[in-house]
Write a protein that holds these residues in place. Structure first.
Motif, PDB file in Angstrom:
ATOM      1  N   ARG A  46       0.863  -1.031   0.057  1.00 48.67           N
ATOM      2  CA  ARG A  46       0.012  -0.189  -0.181  1.00 48.67           C
ATOM      3  C   ARG A  46       1.031   1.020   0.050  1.00 48.67           C
ATOM      4  NH1 ARG A  46      -2.549  -3.412   3.469  1.00 48.67           N
ATOM      5  NH2 ARG A  46      -2.105  -2.312   5.492  1.00 48.67           N
ATOM      6  N   VAL A  47       2.142   1.147   0.771  1.00 50.25           N
ATOM      7  CA  VAL A  47       2.982   2.266   0.694  1.00 50.25           C
ATOM      8  C   VAL A  47       3.314   2.454  -0.820  1.00 50.25           C
ATOM      9  CG1 VAL A  47       5.122   3.057   1.534  1.00 50.25           C
ATOM     10  CG2 VAL A  47       3.687   2.052   2.948  1.00 50.25           C
ATOM     11  N   LEU A  48       3.799   1.367  -1.302  1.00 51.35           N
ATOM     12  CA  LEU A  48       4.231   1.569  -3.093  1.00 51.35           C
ATOM     13  C   LEU A  48       3.133   1.839  -3.696  1.00 51.35           C
ATOM     14  CD1 LEU A  48       6.205   0.663  -5.243  1.00 51.35           C
ATOM     15  CD2 LEU A  48       5.505  -1.783  -4.954  1.00 51.35           C
ATOM     16  N   GLN A  49       1.767   1.598  -3.560  1.00 44.55           N
ATOM     17  CA  GLN A  49       0.866   2.175  -4.347  1.00 44.55           C
ATOM     18  C   GLN A  49       0.716   3.815  -4.320  1.00 44.55           C
ATOM     19  OE1 GLN A  49      -3.233   0.286  -4.075  1.00 44.55           O
ATOM     20  NE2 GLN A  49      -2.030  -1.559  -3.197  1.00 44.55           N
ATOM     21  N   LEU A  50       1.205   4.420  -3.144  1.00 46.64           N
ATOM     22  CA  LEU A  50       1.113   5.761  -3.003  1.00 46.64           C
ATOM     23  C   LEU A  50       2.313   6.203  -3.782  1.00 46.64           C
ATOM     24  CD1 LEU A  50       0.218   6.235   0.873  1.00 46.64           C
ATOM     25  CD2 LEU A  50      -1.217   6.586  -1.226  1.00 46.64           C
ATOM     26  N   ALA A  51       3.383   5.548  -3.950  1.00 47.60           N
ATOM     27  CA  ALA A  51       4.537   6.055  -4.811  1.00 47.60           C
ATOM     28  C   ALA A  51       4.025   5.911  -6.198  1.00 47.60           C
ATOM     29  CB  ALA A  51       5.752   5.269  -4.474  1.00 47.60           C
ATOM     30  N   GLU A  52       3.020   5.188  -6.417  1.00 48.09           N
ATOM     31  CA  GLU A  52       2.840   4.867  -7.981  1.00 48.09           C
ATOM     32  C   GLU A  52       1.454   5.794  -8.298  1.00 48.09           C
ATOM     33  OE1 GLU A  52       3.643  -0.009  -8.578  1.00 48.09           O
ATOM     34  OE2 GLU A  52       1.883   0.647  -7.444  1.00 48.09           O
ATOM     35  N   ASP A  53       0.972   6.422  -7.540  1.00 49.60           N
ATOM     36  CA  ASP A  53      -0.038   7.087  -7.501  1.00 49.60           C
ATOM     37  C   ASP A  53       0.256   8.541  -8.215  1.00 49.60           C
ATOM     38  OD1 ASP A  53      -2.644   8.390  -7.424  1.00 49.60           O
ATOM     39  OD2 ASP A  53      -3.003   8.104  -5.316  1.00 49.60           O
ATOM     40  N   SER A  54      -0.625   8.785  -9.468  1.00 50.60           N
ATOM     41  CA  SER A  54      -0.136   9.930  -9.928  1.00 50.60           C
ATOM     42  C   SER A  54      -0.723  11.207  -9.525  1.00 50.60           C
ATOM     43  CB  SER A  54      -0.581   9.754 -11.667  1.00 50.60           C
ATOM     44  OG  SER A  54      -1.896   9.413 -11.633  1.00 50.60           O
ATOM     45  N   ALA A  55      -1.752  11.032  -8.584  1.00 50.23           N
ATOM     46  CA  ALA A  55      -2.502  12.240  -8.071  1.00 50.23           C
ATOM     47  C   ALA A  55      -1.630  12.677  -7.011  1.00 50.23           C
ATOM     48  CB  ALA A  55      -3.719  11.446  -7.525  1.00 50.23           C
ATOM     49  N   VAL A  56      -0.531  11.839  -6.302  1.00 55.08           N
ATOM     50  CA  VAL A  56       0.331  12.428  -5.331  1.00 55.08           C
ATOM     51  C   VAL A  56       1.408  13.169  -5.876  1.00 55.08           C
ATOM     52  CG1 VAL A  56       1.871  11.725  -3.440  1.00 55.08           C
ATOM     53  CG2 VAL A  56      -0.349  10.191  -4.173  1.00 55.08           C
ATOM     54  N   CYS A  65       8.529   6.122  -2.176  1.00 48.13           N
ATOM     55  CA  CYS A  65       9.338   4.998  -2.920  1.00 48.13           C
ATOM     56  C   CYS A  65      10.430   4.830  -1.675  1.00 48.13           C
ATOM     57  CB  CYS A  65      10.123   5.808  -3.980  1.00 48.13           C
ATOM     58  SG  CYS A  65      10.595   4.491  -5.218  1.00 48.13           S
ATOM     59  N   ALA A  66      11.147   5.699  -1.048  1.00 48.95           N
ATOM     60  CA  ALA A  66      12.116   5.557  -0.095  1.00 48.95           C
ATOM     61  C   ALA A  66      11.548   5.058   1.038  1.00 48.95           C
ATOM     62  CB  ALA A  66      12.729   7.052   0.242  1.00 48.95           C
ATOM     63  N   ILE A  67      10.410   5.300   1.593  1.00 48.69           N
ATOM     64  CA  ILE A  67       9.896   4.530   2.756  1.00 48.69           C
ATOM     65  C   ILE A  67       9.538   3.159   2.504  1.00 48.69           C
ATOM     66  CG2 ILE A  67       7.913   4.510   4.073  1.00 48.69           C
ATOM     67  CD1 ILE A  67       7.405   7.749   3.811  1.00 48.69           C
ATOM     68  N   GLY A 116       9.443  -5.879  -6.021  1.00 53.77           N
ATOM     69  CA  GLY A 116      10.468  -5.141  -6.449  1.00 53.77           C
ATOM     70  C   GLY A 116      10.595  -4.733  -7.897  1.00 53.77           C
ATOM     71  N   LEU A 117      10.020  -5.543  -8.716  1.00 55.69           N
ATOM     72  CA  LEU A 117      10.033  -4.908 -10.131  1.00 55.69           C
ATOM     73  C   LEU A 117       9.045  -3.851 -10.186  1.00 55.69           C
ATOM     74  CD1 LEU A 117       9.331  -8.462 -11.879  1.00 55.69           C
ATOM     75  CD2 LEU A 117      11.660  -6.994 -11.905  1.00 55.69           C
ATOM     76  N   ARG A 118       8.200  -3.746  -9.478  1.00 54.37           N
ATOM     77  CA  ARG A 118       7.206  -2.285  -9.419  1.00 54.37           C
ATOM     78  C   ARG A 118       7.960  -1.239  -8.943  1.00 54.37           C
ATOM     79  NH1 ARG A 118       2.615  -4.330  -6.194  1.00 54.37           N
ATOM     80  NH2 ARG A 118       2.070  -2.154  -6.172  1.00 54.37           N
ATOM     81  N   HIS A 119       8.487  -1.691  -7.906  1.00 59.84           N
ATOM     82  CA  HIS A 119       9.122  -0.560  -7.065  1.00 59.84           C
ATOM     83  C   HIS A 119      10.436   0.067  -8.212  1.00 59.84           C
ATOM     84  CE1 HIS A 119      12.216   0.802  -3.669  1.00 59.84           C
ATOM     85  NE2 HIS A 119      11.004   1.700  -3.646  1.00 59.84           N
ATOM     86  N   SER A 120      11.158  -0.737  -8.539  1.00 58.82           N
ATOM     87  CA  SER A 120      12.029  -0.245  -9.562  1.00 58.82           C
ATOM     88  C   SER A 120      11.415   0.327 -10.772  1.00 58.82           C
ATOM     89  CB  SER A 120      13.114  -1.497 -10.138  1.00 58.82           C
ATOM     90  OG  SER A 120      13.814  -2.077  -9.019  1.00 58.82           O
ATOM     91  N   HIS A 121      10.549  -0.166 -11.306  1.00 59.67           N
ATOM     92  CA  HIS A 121       9.906   0.471 -12.514  1.00 59.67           C
ATOM     93  C   HIS A 121       9.310   1.965 -12.135  1.00 59.67           C
ATOM     94  CE1 HIS A 121       6.409   1.580 -15.260  1.00 59.67           C
ATOM     95  NE2 HIS A 121       7.235   1.025 -15.950  1.00 59.67           N
ATOM     96  N   CYS A 122       8.705   1.826 -11.097  1.00 54.38           N
ATOM     97  CA  CYS A 122       8.266   3.341 -10.369  1.00 54.38           C
ATOM     98  C   CYS A 122       9.309   4.542 -10.487  1.00 54.38           C
ATOM     99  CB  CYS A 122       7.578   3.108  -9.251  1.00 54.38           C
ATOM    100  SG  CYS A 122       6.587   4.693  -8.302  1.00 54.38           S
ATOM    101  N   PHE A 123      10.578   4.012  -9.875  1.00 56.58           N
ATOM    102  CA  PHE A 123      11.383   4.971  -9.769  1.00 56.58           C
ATOM    103  C   PHE A 123      12.208   5.213 -11.153  1.00 56.58           C
ATOM    104  CE2 PHE A 123      16.156   5.806  -9.193  1.00 56.58           C
ATOM    105  CZ  PHE A 123      15.921   7.010  -8.478  1.00 56.58           C
ATOM    106  N   GLU A 124      12.719   4.136 -11.644  1.00 58.39           N
ATOM    107  CA  GLU A 124      13.633   4.350 -13.017  1.00 58.39           C
ATOM    108  C   GLU A 124      12.560   4.783 -14.069  1.00 58.39           C
ATOM    109  OE1 GLU A 124      16.741   4.024 -12.988  1.00 58.39           O
ATOM    110  OE2 GLU A 124      17.107   2.740 -11.133  1.00 58.39           O
ATOM    111  N   GLN A 125      11.648   4.363 -14.341  1.00 60.16           N
ATOM    112  CA  GLN A 125      10.633   4.588 -15.445  1.00 60.16           C
ATOM    113  C   GLN A 125       9.792   5.586 -15.386  1.00 60.16           C
ATOM    114  OE1 GLN A 125      12.171   3.121 -18.199  1.00 60.16           O
ATOM    115  NE2 GLN A 125      13.373   1.785 -16.875  1.00 60.16           N
TER     116      GLN A 125
END
Length: 719
Positions: A46-56, A65-67, A116-125
């Motif tokens: 759920r923390v990762l979903q907030l990193a992925e959320d375009s509204a944030v 992403c760091a948390i 981990g794949l989602r986390h890396s994609h979120c940051f890198e891409q």
């Protein structure tokens, strides 16, 4: 290559069955319980979903992403390490969901790889290019122009090269020690004279230098430290041919247990801290695409199983992104700034005597951080007491605090002023042991009475007791909270604190401190629920009374807010309440082992998780029955460790207006449809969305409410 014993451990032994079901206890129906560790992974998801959320906002997304990364590091150091210890010890006793340690480890590995794949994609891409468009760039050496590259290379020669120590691996040499969470380069070299290949390791000294190095003339552009080192490997290995390199990181077991028989707890904790550095390697992270020779060398030397190895796409150790988040400026990429307000009754014009203690004499006070200021409430309470000539004693618990906290130095000042000052310092507060040891030694040197609690128990209760002389009488002034006495986290965590002069609560807190500092062993308390004495049974009794009072004409309801719900006994009691028709509404931020919506068992239970810009941290236990409401706030989550292995305290909320405010907090938290998820019977957390455009954001509403009350005329605030 020289081979070492797999995961040789230097630290003390642990009790490996701490979270399994004890002998002689009936194994519960596994269909009614979620796996604790997998539930934690879903929280971090759920923390990762907030990193992925375009509204944030972008920098808030980078923060999440760091948390996510920092949370996962701690999870491996403690929870995954404990599972490996149990597995190696041959533990076969099952946890409530029916899984063995080995089965849980396999499930964790698969899910962490997917996350981990989602986390890396979120940051890198996503985040890295989006931030670059806004002028905040994390660049590789290859992306620098010639001038910037020359400038960084000069910095390497002047500041980075002098602190590097390349270490050869193999050729009869012992495999080098690799510190916990350190980033390293594995380098494949060829000796052109001997015509042999060798492997070396270079540690990235991010403890000494910035992990993300800013460009000299551009403070908003950064280059990862490991990339700078990799670009200059030829300087480190003159005369050798650099064939390849790869970035890796290890995570070590950082959990330890101090013996209950330790003669000196301070010395025992210091000894264990030294041993923690050499805990087993639990995880090896490799940058994807690492040369097979380098990969095999590391895996073999560290003696790891396949499920302990993780390939990452892109940069490792993304918890270090917190330093980039802190880059000055970019206000448009952040959440709107928030400044805590002063609780209305603590405003200077709010009380004729102008002190916290004077306001408390007029009635109980509730503060809600970070909406209301920690500095103008808790800190002011203690500093005023230090200066008050009629204050005889100040007693406080310290679980986690910060170097900038004025509370602990205030105790030193109190001692110098002739007052009795007592501080219960919990030396075993995980990852804060060193800080707490330093505070304890400073306090003892100043003459403060420092105690370290009860053997075998952590002291997690949050309490301050002020003993005040009023004529020929003594009055107790008490603060009991849900959060640590830490001014930094008080601006980031949502926590409640009750100020009261209630005689029974004051006597209970005095007994609690006597329990912590001496040989007193109270069998019960007047109003407090204290673990491990009467907290578990007290909550069970409240549930039983609520069930007994339930009827169609006067339905009962149970409302709870906590960080984690794990304890099987309390979960079964909530199932019993659901079967009896009682509505059970739970706001659980993190782990939840209770399975809602099971026909005939838990169809009357709803579980919501609330995340957001602040970390939800308050614990509230509320029981509505027969026209009355019984409500407690305090430090305890519903986990076996809190109920059985810690000293915790819950205090009743009895003032009608404060009770209404606490219920209002609960209702808003349960109604949130912006940053909230709801748990299904199959274990899926569904993110809630607004219906008909009616958005509810609990944290935003509470910020607005605090501002509104702060601007209103002085007097007792209404919800």
């Amino acid at each position: 290559m020289a081979k070492r014993a797999p995961n040789a451990r230097g630290g003390g032994r642990k009790t490996v069955e701490r979270d399994t079901i004890p002998e002689g206890v009936e194994v519960p129906d596994k269909a009614l319980f979620f796996n604790r560790e997998l539930s934690w992974l879903l929280f971090n998801d759920r923390v990762l979903q907030l990193a992925e959320d375009s509204a944030v906002p972008l920098l808030e997304r980078l923060k999440f992403c760091a948390i996510y990364a920092r949370n996962l590091d701690e999870f491996f150091m403690i929870r995954v390490a404990r599972l490996h210890e149990q597995h190696r010890a041959g533990v076969v006793r099952l946890v409530p969901d029916g899984a063995t340690p080995g089965e849980t480890l396999d499930k964790l590995h698969a899910r962490i790889r997917e996350q981990g794949l989602r986390h890396s994609h979120c940051f890198e891409q996503v985040l890295r290019p989006a931030l670059a468009e806004k002028g905040l760039r994390i660049l590789s050496m290859k992306k620098l122009d010639a001038e910037a590259r020359a400038q960084i290379n000069e910095r390497f020669r002047a500041q980075i090269f002098p602190v590097l120590t390349p270490l050869a691996i193999g050729l009869g040499r012992h495999f080098p020690y690799i510190s916990n969470l350190s980033v390293s380069l594995a380098v494949l070299l060829r000796d052109p004279v001997a015509e042999v290949e060798n492997v070396a390791r270079v540690k990235v000294p991010k403890e000494l230098l910035p992990r993300f190095v800013p460009l000299k003339n551009d403070a908003t552009s950064f280059v990862p430290l490991e990339d700078i080192i990799a670009h200059n490997l030829g300087t480190l290995f003159p005369g050798m041919e650099v064939l390849d390199y790869g970035v890796f990181r290890v995570t070590r077991d950082a959990d330890f247990t101090v013996s209950e028989d330790a003669e000196d707890l301070l010395v025992a904790v210091q000894d264990e801290l030294r041993q923690r550095r050499f805990g087993d390697v639990i995880r090896l992270e490799l940058q994807a695409g690492m040369n097979p020779t380098l990969r095999e060398s590391l895996v073999e030397a560290l003696g790891l199983e396949p499920r302990q190895v993780y390939e990452e796409q892109g940069l490792l150790a993304l918890a270090d992104l917190h330093s980039v988040v802190a880059t000055p400026g970019f206000s448009e990429l952040r959440a709107t700034s928030w400044t805590p307000v002063t609780q209305p009754r603590l405003r200077p014009e709010g009380d004729t005597e102008g002190t916290v203690m004077a306001a408390m004499r007029r009635g109980d006070l509730l503060v809600h951080h970070p909406y209301e200021s920690f500095a103008t409430s808790v800190e002011r309470f203690v500093t005023e007491a230090v200066e008050n000539p009629d204050v005889l004693a100040i007693k406080q618990t310290v679980y986690r605090t910060s170097d900038s906290s004025p509370l602990v130095p205030a105790l030193i000042h109190a001692t110098e002023g002739g007052k009795q000052a007592v501080c219960m310092v919990e030396l075993k507060a995980r990852f804060d042991e060193r800080t707490n040891i330093q505070w304890a030694l400073a306090l003892e040197e100043a003459g403060v009475h420092v105690v370290y609690g009860i053997p075998g128990l952590k002291t997690h209760a949050k309490a301050i007791l002020i003993v005040h002389r009023e004529g020929e009488k003594i009055r107790h002034y008490v603060h009991i909270g849900t959060g640590n006495y830490n001014p930094k986290t008080a601006r980031l965590y949502t926590d409640l604190g009750l100020f009261t002069t209630d005689p029974d609560i004051g006597a209970d807190v005095a007994d609690l401190f006597n329990y912590l500092t001496g040989f007193a062993r109270p069998e019960t308390f007047r109003k407090l629920l204290v673990a491990p004495i009467n907290l578990r049974e007290g909550l069970l009794e409240q549930i039983r009374r609520t069930v007994a009072a339930h009827s169609k004409e006067k339905p009962s309801r149970i409302l709870m807010k906590m960080n984690a719900l794990v304890d099987p006994t309390l979960i079964r009691a909530l199932y019993d309440a659901s079967r009896a028709g009682v509505k059970v509404e739970l706001n659980v931020r993190g782990i939840c082992c209770l399975r809602p919506g099971v026909p005939g068992v838990s169809e009357n239970i709803r579980v919501v998780s609330l995340l957001g810009r602040f970390l939800e941290h308050s614990r509230i236990y509320c029981f509505e029955r027969g026209g009355e409401t019984r409500c407690y706030i305090g430090s305890a989550d519903l986990m076996p460790r809190n109920l059985d292995h810690r000293v915790e305290a819950l205090v009743p909320v009895e003032d009608p207006q404060i009770l209404a405010q606490v219920r209002d907090i609960l209702e808003r938290s349960l109604a949130d449809n912006t940053h909230a998820w709801e748990l299904d019977a199959d274990g899926t957390w569904r993110r809630r969305t607004a219906k008909n455009g009616e958005k509810r954001w609990a944290q935003g509403e509470l910020m607005e409410r605090s501002v509104r009350l702060a601007q209103a005329p002085s007097g007792r605030p209404l919800p």
